[in-house]
Design an enzyme around this catalytic site. Structure first.
Site, PDB file in Angstrom:
ATOM      1  N   ARG A   1       0.912  -1.253  -0.051  1.00  0.00           N
ATOM      2  CA  ARG A   1      -0.292  -0.148   0.024  1.00  0.00           C
ATOM      3  C   ARG A   1       0.877   1.348   0.102  1.00  0.00           C
ATOM      4  O   ARG A   1       0.567   2.288  -0.769  1.00  0.00           O
ATOM      5  CB  ARG A   1      -0.967  -0.122   1.254  1.00  0.00           C
TER       6      ARG A   1
ATOM      7  N   PHE B   1     -11.099  -5.034  -5.950  1.00  0.00           N
ATOM      8  CA  PHE B   1     -11.226  -6.075  -4.852  1.00  0.00           C
ATOM      9  C   PHE B   1     -10.493  -5.324  -3.556  1.00  0.00           C
ATOM     10  O   PHE B   1      -9.663  -5.435  -3.105  1.00  0.00           O
ATOM     11  CB  PHE B   1     -10.409  -7.196  -5.035  1.00  0.00           C
TER      12      PHE B   1
ATOM     13  N   ASP C   1     -15.617  -3.329  -4.948  1.00  0.00           N
ATOM     14  CA  ASP C   1     -15.540  -4.752  -4.396  1.00  0.00           C
ATOM     15  C   ASP C   1     -17.186  -5.027  -4.424  1.00  0.00           C
ATOM     16  O   ASP C   1     -17.952  -4.333  -4.370  1.00  0.00           O
ATOM     17  CB  ASP C   1     -15.190  -4.355  -2.599  1.00  0.00           C
ATOM     18  N   SER C   2     -17.343  -6.369  -4.374  1.00  0.00           N
ATOM     19  CA  SER C   2     -18.511  -6.910  -4.546  1.00  0.00           C
ATOM     20  C   SER C   2     -19.246  -6.919  -3.088  1.00  0.00           C
ATOM     21  O   SER C   2     -20.639  -7.251  -3.181  1.00  0.00           O
ATOM     22  CB  SER C   2     -18.416  -8.346  -5.048  1.00  0.00           C
TER      23      SER C   2
ATOM     24  N   ALA D   1     -15.936  -7.009  -9.791  1.00  0.00           N
ATOM     25  CA  ALA D   1     -14.585  -6.342 -10.341  1.00  0.00           C
ATOM     26  C   ALA D   1     -14.317  -6.749 -11.763  1.00  0.00           C
ATOM     27  O   ALA D   1     -13.859  -5.968 -12.677  1.00  0.00           O
ATOM     28  CB  ALA D   1     -13.492  -6.764  -9.428  1.00  0.00           C
TER      29      ALA D   1
ATOM     30  N   ASP E   1      -5.970  -7.059  -6.663  1.00  0.00           N
ATOM     31  CA  ASP E   1      -5.977  -7.871  -5.435  1.00  0.00           C
ATOM     32  C   ASP E   1      -6.999  -8.762  -4.955  1.00  0.00           C
ATOM     33  O   ASP E   1      -7.622  -8.622  -4.074  1.00  0.00           O
ATOM     34  CB  ASP E   1      -5.442  -7.046  -4.156  1.00  0.00           C
TER      35      ASP E   1
ATOM     36  N   CYS F   1      -2.919 -14.180  -3.610  1.00  0.00           N
ATOM     37  CA  CYS F   1      -2.750 -14.757  -1.904  1.00  0.00           C
ATOM     38  C   CYS F   1      -2.780 -15.971  -2.111  1.00  0.00           C
ATOM     39  O   CYS F   1      -3.039 -16.629  -1.101  1.00  0.00           O
ATOM     40  CB  CYS F   1      -3.363 -13.760  -1.286  1.00  0.00           C
TER      41      CYS F   1
HETATM   42  N1  SAH Z   1      -7.097  -5.374  -1.236  1.00  0.00           N
HETATM   43  C1  SAH Z   1      -7.750  -5.625  -0.054  1.00  0.00           C
HETATM   44  C2  SAH Z   1      -8.100  -6.960   0.266  1.00  0.00           C
HETATM   45  C3  SAH Z   1      -8.817  -7.766  -0.800  1.00  0.00           C
HETATM   46  S1  SAH Z   1      -9.275  -9.410  -0.138  1.00  0.00           S
HETATM   47  C4  SAH Z   1      -6.888  -4.617   1.236  1.00  0.00           C
HETATM   48  O1  SAH Z   1      -5.841  -4.170   0.823  1.00  0.00           O
HETATM   49  O2  SAH Z   1      -7.446  -4.856   2.126  1.00  0.00           O
HETATM   50  C5  SAH Z   1     -10.362  -9.659  -1.414  1.00  0.00           C
HETATM   51  C6  SAH Z   1     -11.501  -8.884  -1.726  1.00  0.00           C
HETATM   52  O3  SAH Z   1     -12.273  -9.613  -3.020  1.00  0.00           O
HETATM   53  C7  SAH Z   1     -12.632  -9.082  -0.710  1.00  0.00           C
HETATM   54  O4  SAH Z   1     -12.947  -7.713  -0.039  1.00  0.00           O
HETATM   55  C8  SAH Z   1     -13.907  -9.643  -1.417  1.00  0.00           C
HETATM   56  O5  SAH Z   1     -15.420  -8.939  -0.906  1.00  0.00           O
HETATM   57  C9  SAH Z   1     -13.827  -9.072  -2.913  1.00  0.00           C
HETATM   58  N2  SAH Z   1     -14.170  -9.900  -3.793  1.00  0.00           N
HETATM   59  C10 SAH Z   1     -14.434 -11.347  -4.015  1.00  0.00           C
HETATM   60  N3  SAH Z   1     -14.811 -11.566  -5.384  1.00  0.00           N
HETATM   61  C11 SAH Z   1     -14.992 -10.554  -5.854  1.00  0.00           C
HETATM   62  C12 SAH Z   1     -15.618  -9.970  -7.213  1.00  0.00           C
HETATM   63  N4  SAH Z   1     -15.772 -11.091  -8.138  1.00  0.00           N
HETATM   64  N5  SAH Z   1     -15.586  -8.752  -7.539  1.00  0.00           N
HETATM   65  C13 SAH Z   1     -15.251  -7.786  -6.750  1.00  0.00           C
HETATM   66  N6  SAH Z   1     -14.734  -8.048  -5.278  1.00  0.00           N
HETATM   67  C14 SAH Z   1     -14.863  -9.342  -4.954  1.00  0.00           C
END
Ligand code: SAH
Length: 397
Positions: free
Chosen positions: A215, A231, A253-254, A283, A301, A341
């Site tokens: 970050r 995400f 985010d979803s 996303a 991410d 991850c």
């Molecule tokens: N980048 C974030 C962590 C990401 S964790 C940080 O720095 O804190 C992954 C995230 O993806 C979760 O919040 C989850 O809700 C989201 N997610 C999962 N599938 C998704 C999709 N198809 N579209 C958008 N978001 C999604």
């Protein structure tokens, strides 16, 4: 302690301090250990090797100790002190700019099956094994000793992670809470950015502490840029980008709950809707409709696409598709931060997926850096499986 006796020549990985005993290496179980019991592990010729938590499944024992006796009263205190010492040595504990860190990263801290995240006095633990789940009282007591008056609460969030086979009563809740602390959330600082963390409703322990350094990298490259954070969860990268001088940030985010927290975090840090847009959407769909060149820094991410080996091929294809879309859409002279991850996707496989993604777009792409998990997510050198977060910083012309 019941005894686990290994097959001939199967002691080698333990002699190299690998912290697991696979069930295929076990010749004989002397006694009737229940899941989570402490057992001693012995070589076929009767030598004591280690002791650890017994579990039914492919990993039969998670090792807690190769020499000391983990039944000793001060075992947990010593292990947590050791974990804290590392965070202090790295300048993470006792920092005025960062009040949250991972205190225990499983095997990386010699405590297989245990995660403890620290949020400004609140410790949130997740047990991934029956043994750790059954030890939570002792772990909580050791945390109280470790932090003294600085401890506000200890919350157990193991219902989604502890093995159900253990027949344990899996209800999340406080193991201890100081009289003056209430509520399920707290505001923490990470490199001076403020984040509201809610462990009871949030994902994992409430916040993704593993992206702290990445970050900061985004923040340092955001000046004057239009940033897209895909995400985004609670908006970690978005806040750093805003602070770094981005002209505009869009967070996607979803999860509705996550997006509500993004809005709160944007406000907490003194930014407004003039610079930040929240989008609750898939996303991948969102990215499909982004006009080419609309953003000049994109963060990708996603959650782990492969949770086990069997899902590897599909996961690699999904990483390729997603990153190809991001690389093709970023403005000329733009940055793309690609992350995975998934523990089963190693650095090389991920780099290959991103390489294929870049090749698919036909654009000139350079790798500026390879990104990792930070030092409070340390990897035990004898347990390379502990390395899970990997990323690439790309420059696209
Ligand atoms: N980048 C974030 C962590 C990401 S964790 C940080 O720095 O804190 C992954 C995230 O993806 C979760 O919040 C989850 O809700 C989201 N997610 C999962 N599938 C998704 C999709 N198809 N579209 C958008 N978001 C999604």
């Amino acid at each position: 302690m019941d005894k686990i006796i290994l097959k001939p020549r199967r002691e080698e990985s333990l002699l190299r301090f690998h912290p697991w005993v696979f069930s295929g290496a076990v010749a004989q179980i002397v006694g009737h250990p229940a899941e989570g019991d402490l057992v001693g592990v012995y070589s076929s010729d009767g030598r004591f090797l280690a002791s650890g938590h017994y579990q039914v499944g492919s990993i039969a024992v998670r090792i807690l100790s190769f020499d000391a006796d983990p039944t000793k009263a001060d075992f947990w205190e010593l292990m947590l002190e050791r974990a804290l010492r590392l965070r202090q040595a790295c300048g993470l504990a006792d920092s005025e700019q960062t009040t949250c860190y991972r205190l225990v990263h499983g095997e990386g801290d010699g405590l297989p099956g245990l995660i403890i995240d620290y949020y400004d006095g609140v410790c949130v633990m997740q047990a991934h094994s029956a043994g750790m789940f059954r030890s939570k009282g002792a772990i909580c007591a050791a945390l109280q000793k470790l932090y003294g008056d600085g401890l506000k609460a200890v919350y157990d969030k193991s219902s989604g992670t502890a093995p159900f086979k253990a027949g344990l009563d899996l209800v999340d809740g406080y193991l201890w809470r100081s009289d003056s602390f209430s509520g399920d959330s707290i505001t923490v600082l990470e490199n001076g950015c403020k984040f509201l963390v809610n462990w009871a409703d949030g994902q994992k322990t409430g916040f993704f502490l593993d992206q702290r350094e990445n970050r900061a990298r985004v923040g340092a490259l955001s000046k004057g840029r239009k940033v897209l954070n895909l995400f985004c969860y609670t908006g970690g990268f978005s806040i750093y980008a805003l602070r770094g001088g981005a002209v505009e940030v869009t967070s996607v985010d979803s999860s509705r709950r996550a997006m509500d927290l993004v809005d709160r975090n944007v406000e907490l840090n003194g930014f407004g809707a003039d610079k930040h847009h929240s989008v609750c959407a898939d996303a991948i769909d969102f990215l499909r409709d982004v006009p080419e060149g609309a953003y000049d820094l994109i963060i990708v991410d996603p959650p782990a696409f492969a949770k086990h080996r069997g899902a590897l091929r599909n996961a690699l294809r999904a990483y390729q598709r997603l990153n190809a879309a991001a690389i093709s859409k970023v403005a000329p002279g733009g940055f793309v931060f690609c992350f995975s991850c998934s523990q089963v996707v190693d650095k090389e496989a991920f780099a290959l997926a991103v390489f294929s993604a870049a090749a698919q777009t036909g654009r000139p792409v350079r790798i500026l850096d390879r990104l990792n998990q930070p030092s409070d997510h340390a990897v035990n050198i004898y347990h390379p499986e502990g390395e899970y977060l990997k990323g690439l910083l790309l420059y696209v012309e």
